[in-house]
Design a protein around this motif. Structure first.
Motif, mmCIF file in Angstrom:
data_model
loop_
_atom_site.group_PDB
_atom_site.id
_atom_site.type_symbol
_atom_site.label_atom_id
_atom_site.label_comp_id
_atom_site.label_asym_id
_atom_site.label_seq_id
_atom_site.Cartn_x
_atom_site.Cartn_y
_atom_site.Cartn_z
ATOM 1 N N ARG A 52 0.853 -1.187 0.000
ATOM 2 C CA ARG A 52 0.000 0.000 0.000
ATOM 3 C C ARG A 52 0.889 1.236 0.000
ATOM 4 O O ARG A 52 2.041 1.179 0.418
ATOM 5 N N GLY A 53 0.338 2.356 -0.476
ATOM 6 C CA GLY A 53 1.106 3.593 -0.512
ATOM 7 C C GLY A 53 1.508 3.974 -1.925
ATOM 8 O O GLY A 53 0.843 3.586 -2.898
ATOM 9 N N GLN A 54 2.619 4.695 -2.046
ATOM 10 C CA GLN A 54 3.061 5.165 -3.353
ATOM 11 C C GLN A 54 4.562 5.432 -3.324
ATOM 12 O O GLN A 54 5.084 6.023 -2.386
ATOM 13 N N PHE A 55 5.250 4.975 -4.366
ATOM 14 C CA PHE A 55 6.661 5.285 -4.560
ATOM 15 C C PHE A 55 6.817 6.219 -5.755
ATOM 16 O O PHE A 55 6.079 6.110 -6.735
ATOM 17 N N LEU A 69 10.493 9.871 -13.024
ATOM 18 C CA LEU A 69 10.402 8.963 -14.170
ATOM 19 C C LEU A 69 9.030 8.299 -14.233
ATOM 20 O O LEU A 69 8.403 8.230 -15.284
ATOM 21 N N TYR A 70 8.573 7.790 -13.111
ATOM 22 C CA TYR A 70 7.233 7.204 -13.008
ATOM 23 C C TYR A 70 6.925 6.980 -11.544
ATOM 24 O O TYR A 70 7.793 7.102 -10.675
ATOM 25 N N ARG A 71 5.674 6.650 -11.276
ATOM 26 C CA ARG A 71 5.266 6.356 -9.906
ATOM 27 C C ARG A 71 4.701 4.939 -9.822
ATOM 28 O O ARG A 71 4.231 4.397 -10.828
ATOM 29 N N LEU A 72 4.758 4.379 -8.631
ATOM 30 C CA LEU A 72 4.325 3.010 -8.413
ATOM 31 C C LEU A 72 3.293 2.979 -7.303
ATOM 32 O O LEU A 72 3.432 3.685 -6.300
ATOM 33 N N TRP A 73 2.275 2.118 -7.493
ATOM 34 C CA TRP A 73 1.195 2.001 -6.522
ATOM 35 C C TRP A 73 1.050 0.549 -6.072
ATOM 36 O O TRP A 73 1.841 -0.311 -6.451
ATOM 37 N N GLU A 74 -0.018 0.310 -5.309
ATOM 38 C CA GLU A 74 -0.276 -1.023 -4.771
ATOM 39 C C GLU A 74 -0.179 -2.102 -5.851
ATOM 40 O O GLU A 74 -0.721 -1.956 -6.947
#
Length: 223
Positions: A52-55, A69-74
């Motif tokens: 859970r959350g966001q990188f 560059l991009y984001r990552l989710w669950e």
């Protein structure tokens, strides 16, 4: 570890021994908002699997500016935090938790060992890596060939969708880091947007006033 079957599409195609190796070496972690969980190519911490959350995955330009560059989710998987296991690939990126984030970590050496034995895992890893580089190439096209006003408008719309509201609690500096631009450039552009009735500015936040107008401006930068 049942969660790996849910998060890794290839898990059920591994042998029981390979599944056990991954499961026994996977650890769970929590990162606070703003924490850097991976810092460049010298920090090869392993594969990260978001629970859970966001990188935010970002790099630094030659001028020292951050570029998202991009984001990552669950359920997303971060491969570039283990770039040392990918032959001939040296991609110097950092990973920041954008909010409190829970994630699983598989050490790079463990992941690589199993991947060398399992074709389904190697194929999936190659496909995922190709998708991430496609994201990066799209971003490079935006930076090189698209107007800053279009990129900024698209970013505001994307953030609004992610946060579920028109008010974005972000400083001009934070927006500039996402876009790989200077704060002064972002401030000038936001003031122009405000003069056109597209947004309203206040300390530490930007509120979208005219979503339709922003969307028209952002057409060439929306995915």
């Amino acid at each position: 570890m049942d969660m790996l079957e849910q998060y890794l599409p290839f898990f059920t195609k591994l042998t029981p021994q390979q599944q056990a190796v991954l499961s026994q070496n996977t650890t769970r972690h929590t990162a606070k908002k703003g924490e850097i969980v991976h810092n460049g190519s010298l920090d090869c911490i392993g594969i990260l699997i978001l629970v859970r959350g966001q990188f935010r995955v970002f790099t630094l330009s030659e001028e020292g500016r951050e570029i998202t560059l991009y984001r990552l989710w669950e359920r997303d998987i971060c491969l570039l935090s283990a770039s040392c296991m990918l032959n001939s690939i040296q991609f110097d990126v950092s990973v920041e938790a954008k909010k409190e984030t829970e994630y699983w970590k598989i050490p790079a050496s463990v992941y690589r060992k199993v991947m060398q034995q399992a074709a389904p895992m190697a194929n999936y890893t190659g496909e995922l890596l190709a998708a991430r580089f496609s994201d990066v190439m799209w971003l490079m096209d935006q930076i090189l060939y698209k107007r800053m006003d279009s990129r900024l408008a698209a970013f505001l719309l994307e953030e609004s969708q992610l946060e579920g509201g028109r008010e974005l609690k972000m400083t001009h500096e934070a927006i500039a880091r996402h876009l790989g631009s200077a704060r002064e450039v972002v401030t000038r552009m936001l003031k122009y947007f405000q003069s056109e009735g597209l947004v309203a500015l206040s300390r530490g936040s930007v509120t979208i006033s005219d979503e339709t107008g922003l969307r028209k401006l952002a057409e060439e930068s929306l995915r």
